[in-house]
Motif scaffolding. Structure first.
Motif, PDB file in Angstrom:
ATOM      1  N   VAL A 282      65.895  37.989  12.696  1.00 19.94           N
ATOM      2  CA  VAL A 282      64.994  38.510  13.727  1.00 19.94           C
ATOM      3  C   VAL A 282      63.578  37.997  13.456  1.00 19.94           C
ATOM      4  CG1 VAL A 282      66.364  40.582  14.068  1.00 19.94           C
ATOM      5  CG2 VAL A 282      64.542  40.586  12.356  1.00 19.94           C
ATOM      6  N   ALA A 283      62.734  38.072  14.473  1.00 16.23           N
ATOM      7  CA  ALA A 283      61.325  37.705  14.295  1.00 16.23           C
ATOM      8  C   ALA A 283      60.630  38.823  13.526  1.00 16.23           C
ATOM      9  CB  ALA A 283      60.672  37.499  15.655  1.00 16.23           C
ATOM     10  N   LEU A 284      59.968  38.465  12.441  1.00 14.03           N
ATOM     11  CA  LEU A 284      59.361  39.472  11.567  1.00 14.03           C
ATOM     12  C   LEU A 284      57.842  39.355  11.549  1.00 14.03           C
ATOM     13  CD1 LEU A 284      61.732  39.360   8.460  1.00 14.03           C
ATOM     14  CD2 LEU A 284      61.519  41.217  10.110  1.00 14.03           C
ATOM     15  N   GLN A 285      57.202  40.506  11.492  1.00 17.03           N
ATOM     16  CA  GLN A 285      55.780  40.578  11.181  1.00 17.03           C
ATOM     17  C   GLN A 285      55.632  41.254   9.823  1.00 17.03           C
ATOM     18  OE1 GLN A 285      54.129  42.714  14.629  1.00 17.03           O
ATOM     19  NE2 GLN A 285      52.993  40.859  15.142  1.00 17.03           N
ATOM     20  N   TYR A 286      54.589  40.872   9.105  1.00 14.41           N
ATOM     21  CA  TYR A 286      54.327  41.441   7.790  1.00 14.41           C
ATOM     22  C   TYR A 286      52.913  42.015   7.754  1.00 14.41           C
ATOM     23  CZ  TYR A 286      58.304  38.499   6.446  1.00 14.41           C
ATOM     24  OH  TYR A 286      59.525  37.906   6.370  1.00 14.41           O
ATOM     25  N   THR A 287      52.772  43.125   7.068  1.00  9.72           N
ATOM     26  CA  THR A 287      51.444  43.647   6.762  1.00  9.72           C
ATOM     27  C   THR A 287      51.069  43.205   5.363  1.00  9.72           C
ATOM     28  OG1 THR A 287      51.841  45.588   8.135  1.00  9.72           O
ATOM     29  CG2 THR A 287      50.001  45.706   6.603  1.00  9.72           C
ATOM     30  N   CYS A 288      49.926  42.533   5.231  1.00 10.10           N
ATOM     31  CA  CYS A 288      49.434  42.078   3.925  1.00 10.10           C
ATOM     32  C   CYS A 288      48.292  42.982   3.482  1.00 10.10           C
ATOM     33  CB  CYS A 288      48.930  40.637   4.010  1.00 10.10           C
ATOM     34  SG  CYS A 288      50.146  39.454   4.595  1.00 10.10           S
ATOM     35  N   GLU A 289      48.406  43.516   2.275  1.00 10.57           N
ATOM     36  CA  GLU A 289      47.362  44.388   1.734  1.00 10.57           C
ATOM     37  C   GLU A 289      47.095  44.003   0.289  1.00 10.57           C
ATOM     38  OE1 GLU A 289      48.359  48.640   2.644  1.00 10.57           O
ATOM     39  OE2 GLU A 289      50.070  47.675   3.619  1.00 10.57           O
TER      40      GLU A 289
ATOM     41  N   VAL B 148      40.607  53.401   4.508  1.00 11.72           N
ATOM     42  CA  VAL B 148      41.648  52.380   4.461  1.00 11.72           C
ATOM     43  C   VAL B 148      40.960  51.027   4.342  1.00 11.72           C
ATOM     44  CG1 VAL B 148      43.535  51.300   5.734  1.00 11.72           C
ATOM     45  CG2 VAL B 148      43.213  53.781   5.842  1.00 11.72           C
ATOM     46  N   PRO B 149      41.274  50.242   3.328  1.00 14.19           N
ATOM     47  CA  PRO B 149      40.585  48.955   3.138  1.00 14.19           C
ATOM     48  C   PRO B 149      40.698  48.054   4.362  1.00 14.19           C
ATOM     49  CG  PRO B 149      41.864  49.521   1.196  1.00 14.19           C
ATOM     50  CD  PRO B 149      42.230  50.519   2.248  1.00 14.19           C
ATOM     51  N   ASN B 150      39.600  47.410   4.711  1.00 12.99           N
ATOM     52  CA  ASN B 150      39.561  46.529   5.878  1.00 12.99           C
ATOM     53  C   ASN B 150      40.204  45.173   5.613  1.00 12.99           C
ATOM     54  OD1 ASN B 150      38.147  48.334   7.628  1.00 12.99           O
ATOM     55  ND2 ASN B 150      36.280  47.915   6.467  1.00 12.99           N
ATOM     56  N   GLU B 151      40.545  44.898   4.351  1.00 10.02           N
ATOM     57  CA  GLU B 151      41.094  43.584   4.019  1.00 10.02           C
ATOM     58  C   GLU B 151      42.527  43.395   4.524  1.00 10.02           C
ATOM     59  OE1 GLU B 151      37.771  44.561   1.436  1.00 10.02           O
ATOM     60  OE2 GLU B 151      39.684  45.599   1.748  1.00 10.02           O
ATOM     61  N   ALA B 152      43.210  44.488   4.897  1.00  7.09           N
ATOM     62  CA  ALA B 152      44.596  44.382   5.354  1.00  7.09           C
ATOM     63  C   ALA B 152      44.692  43.486   6.588  1.00  7.09           C
ATOM     64  CB  ALA B 152      45.156  45.764   5.662  1.00  7.09           C
ATOM     65  N   LYS B 153      45.810  42.749   6.688  1.00  4.57           N
ATOM     66  CA  LYS B 153      45.980  41.805   7.787  1.00  4.57           C
ATOM     67  C   LYS B 153      47.425  41.826   8.271  1.00  4.57           C
ATOM     68  CE  LYS B 153      45.866  36.859   8.865  1.00  4.57           C
ATOM     69  NZ  LYS B 153      45.688  35.497   8.324  1.00  4.57           N
ATOM     70  N   LEU B 154      47.602  41.642   9.583  1.00 10.08           N
ATOM     71  CA  LEU B 154      48.933  41.529  10.161  1.00 10.08           C
ATOM     72  C   LEU B 154      49.289  40.046  10.235  1.00 10.08           C
ATOM     73  CD1 LEU B 154      51.274  43.125  11.442  1.00 10.08           C
ATOM     74  CD2 LEU B 154      50.173  42.789  13.661  1.00 10.08           C
ATOM     75  N   ALA B 155      50.423  39.671   9.621  1.00  8.41           N
ATOM     76  CA  ALA B 155      50.851  38.272   9.577  1.00  8.41           C
ATOM     77  C   ALA B 155      52.124  38.099  10.395  1.00  8.41           C
ATOM     78  CB  ALA B 155      51.080  37.828   8.132  1.00  8.41           C
ATOM     79  N   ASN B 156      52.191  37.027  11.166  1.00  5.84           N
ATOM     80  CA  ASN B 156      53.347  36.764  12.017  1.00  5.84           C
ATOM     81  C   ASN B 156      54.382  35.858  11.368  1.00  5.84           C
ATOM     82  OD1 ASN B 156      52.548  38.238  14.436  1.00  5.84           O
ATOM     83  ND2 ASN B 156      50.881  36.761  14.547  1.00  5.84           N
ATOM     84  N   SER B 157      54.127  35.426  10.148  1.00  7.21           N
ATOM     85  CA  SER B 157      55.065  34.562   9.430  1.00  7.21           C
ATOM     86  C   SER B 157      54.701  34.554   7.961  1.00  7.21           C
ATOM     87  CB  SER B 157      54.996  33.130   9.972  1.00  7.21           C
ATOM     88  OG  SER B 157      53.714  32.569   9.685  1.00  7.21           O
TER      89      SER B 157
END
Length: 666
Positions: free
Chosen positions: A104-111, A249-258
């Protein structure tokens, strides 16, 4: 305006100023003005105690004394994370995920992975109810009074759409600036400075006087919400919502599409992490969708949907002064390098692990060598290489010891084993002391009032020779020992008595059977139900138990074949220690699903996934983590994982709905 409304308005205003200053880093009034308003609120509350509120901003200054921190069971277990040290590890992880979910197509949260003390904070009706340390993941210590002194943690949430009850997890940290200030103050008064921010933050949570905690510049970074009926469907959405509710909540978190975008995040922060105001040692990557998280589930220790990528660890060089050898509770010999003290990753390192004889031979490590020391994903530093260009002349190769350094028994090394062992299992002092220390530990018998040093004291004074002897100790025997007062002796005896109520699975772990850790002990206890049934199991019987291999099975049989072990177990039984599972009576339990194995997949309307699994077990069924030829039914909800659907169809496993499952148990 009446007094009560004035108090409420002041609390609301001060909470807002706290949030602006400690969370948003954007104060809107001066410290002096804040203090004046706080003093006004304190005076009003003192004069009108009928309006007391435990979550008032005035309660952040501390004052509560906690002599003993109450142990609290987590509503939701706090798992640890699997670690990765290369991008190839993350690619392998994604492949494992896709095998379960079906490409499936996955998104990841990076923290960012923060190096602090883990905490779980419970909120009820928007108010801080309780804060509990990580502990062993299943239970921790109630440190609510100390947590309330940390001003970045909201006592009252903003907004109205939060659930009636939920937990939020995070790290209690000590920023570099605050840590350095604390150390400078200690140096000025001639005291020893703290070693590193993480340990100082962790130690602060267990201070008995919350007034002292309030003086420390602790902060809290929050990153995960858990509970029922959460108003969001992904990790990243949860972080954004938590900010709106007032959490830091730290602002450095990012949503990654791959994974490519994940790698970009890692590459950036591997360089820029040094500019952060606090310690971080890696990146946590999480599958973003809660639905997919549910599908992936957990191993015995970690979520399958999250992975910690650890930044390359620091290395330093220093001189090897000597090699000593330690004897563990199982008899395993561990060689330890004694080093010239050196600063590494925020701590002073004096010792490092050498693992075993093969490692010493591989490195050709010698006393006097200059060695490279690394502190990576392990707590204990290790030597990774030798600088042979700096080797002194006439050094001798290291010859591994042949006899136990404690009891002089000749060491043995079984085929395929990495370590040497002292076979004097019942006569070697460190092994005896180590087994008793393991027996009393928190995850085992959890005996209050008895620590590792006291165990050694009891053994060295001839009062205990094995852990069964603990149950015959008297206050009069203990009192003459060093540092033992009447109260301490009484607490020790009471703690031993209380341990008789510890459940069988913990007792089995406490026995110290080689290779039987906490998880294996629970599986064996659940399967055999009594110590007698387990002791009579054959090798083949044991191997057929889920996740029990040949090595564990042989160790269990060897343990029960030993006459001294059998005598000790009989003694423990006579004292009242639990050697069988005491089932809680479930009035709704049936055997309707006996002999059937179920796999649960998807989202359900009438059950949560955990409740559905419990219903299966309550009715005699077994819950499997993956579909196999032994699976009888797949209970499928909305958005069932495509990989599980394909596998079920291939194996011709019956797929039933939630309603069809309910009919099975009615």
């Amino acid at each position: 305006m009446d007094i009560q409304q004035t108090i409420l308005n002041l609390r609301q205003e001060l909470n807002l100023h706290n949030h602006n200053y400690y969370v948003l880093d954007h104060p809107t009034i001066s410290d002096y003005e804040f203090d004046i308003k706080l003093k006004e609120l304190q005076d009003l509350e003192n004069n009108h105690p009928e309006y007391f509120d435990a979550n008032s901003p005035t309660q952040r200054v501390g004052g509560a004394i906690t002599k003993n921190f109450q142990t609290v069971v987590h509503d939701y277990r706090m798992y640890s994370l699997d670690n990765s040290y290369s991008k190839a590890d993350l690619l392998d992880w994604e492949n494992r995920i896709q095998k379960v979910l079906g490409n499936v197509a996955l998104q990841y949260t990076c923290e960012l992975k923060y190096d602090g003390a883990s905490i779980s904070i419970t909120y009820e009706n928007g108010k801080l109810k309780r804060a509990v340390t990580r502990g062993d993941g299943f239970q921790g210590d109630d440190v609510t009074n100390n947590i309330k002194t940390i001003r970045s943690i909201p006592l009252q949430l903003t907004g109205t759409n939060f659930p009636d009850k939920f937990d939020i997890r995070g790290e209690i940290i000590l920023p570099f600036a605050g840590f350095e200030k604390m150390n400078q103050e200690l140096i000025e008064i001639g005291e020893t400075p703290y070693s590193n921010p993480r340990n100082t933050a962790s130690g602060s949570l267990k201070l008995q006087d919350s007034t002292e905690v309030a003086k420390r510049p602790l902060d809290c970074l929050l990153y995960f919400l858990i509970g029922s009926n959460l108003p969001f469907k992904s990790q990243y959405e949860g972080l954004e919502t938590a900010r709106k509710w007032g959490f830091k909540v730290p602002n450095e978190a990012k949503l990654a599409n791959s994974l490519e975008e994940v790698f970009e995040f890692i590459n950036y922060w591997d360089i820029h992490r040094h500019n952060l105001p606090y310690e971080t040692d890696g990146v946590v990557v999480k599958v973003n969708s809660f639905q997919y998280q549910d599908e992936l589930g957990y191993t015995a220790k970690s979520p399958r949907w999250a992975m910690a990528y650890k930044f390359k660890s620091e290395q330093v060089s220093t001189k090897l002064k000597s090699i000593s050898y330690q004897v563990g509770r199982t008899g395993a010999i561990t060689p330890v390098a004694n080093l010239e003290p050196v600063q590494l990753a925020g701590t002073i390192v004096k010792r490092a692990s050498l693992h075993n004889a093969d490692q010493i031979e591989k490195l050709d490590i010698r006393v006097g060598d200059t060695v490279f020391v690394e502190k990576g994903g392990e707590i204990i530093p290790k030597i990774i290489a030798v600088d042979v260009t700096k080797r002194p002349e006439n050094t001798e190769p290291t010859h591994y010891i042949t006899h136990c350094p404690e009891c002089e028994t000749e060491l043995v090394r079984s085929e395929g084993e990495a370590n040497h062992y002292c076979p004097n299992f019942y006569g070697c002092p460190p092994q005896i002391i180590g087994r008793i220390q393991h027996f009393i530990s928190r995850k085992a018998m959890d005996i209050e009032g008895l620590g590792g040093e006291t165990v050694a004291l009891l053994y060295n004074n001839g009062l205990v020779h094995n852990y069964a002897d603990l149950y015959e100790l008297t206050v009069d025997q203990i009192l003459p020992l060093e540092r033992m007062a009447q109260k301490s002796a009484e607490n020790l005896v009471k703690g031993v008595e209380k341990s008789k109520k510890i459940p069988f699975e913990n007792v089995l772990f406490a026995l110290g059977i080689r290779f039987v850790g906490e998880t294996v002990a629970k599986k064996l206890a659940k399967h055999y139900a009594t110590i007698d049934a387990l002791s009579q199991a054959s090798l083949m019987d044991l191997i057929l138990v889920d996740e029990i291999g040949d090595r564990i099975a042989k160790s269990v049989i060897e343990f029960f074949e030993n006459e001294e072990n059998r005598i000790i177990i009989d003694r423990l039984r006579s004292y009242g220690v639990q050697f069988e599972i005491i089932e809680k009576i479930n009035l709704n339990a049936t055997n309707k699903l006996s002999g059937k194995t179920f796999v649960v997949s998807g989202v359900f309307e009438q059950f949560s996934r955990d409740d559905l699994k419990k219903a299966i077990e309550d009715n005699g069924g077994k819950v499997g983590s993956s579909i196999s030829s032994k699976t009888d039914f797949v209970v499928a909800g909305d958005n069932m994982g495509p990989a599980k659907l394909e596998k079920a169809n291939q194996l011709k496993v019956a797929i039933i709905s939630e309603d069809e499952f309910i009919k099975l148990i009615q």
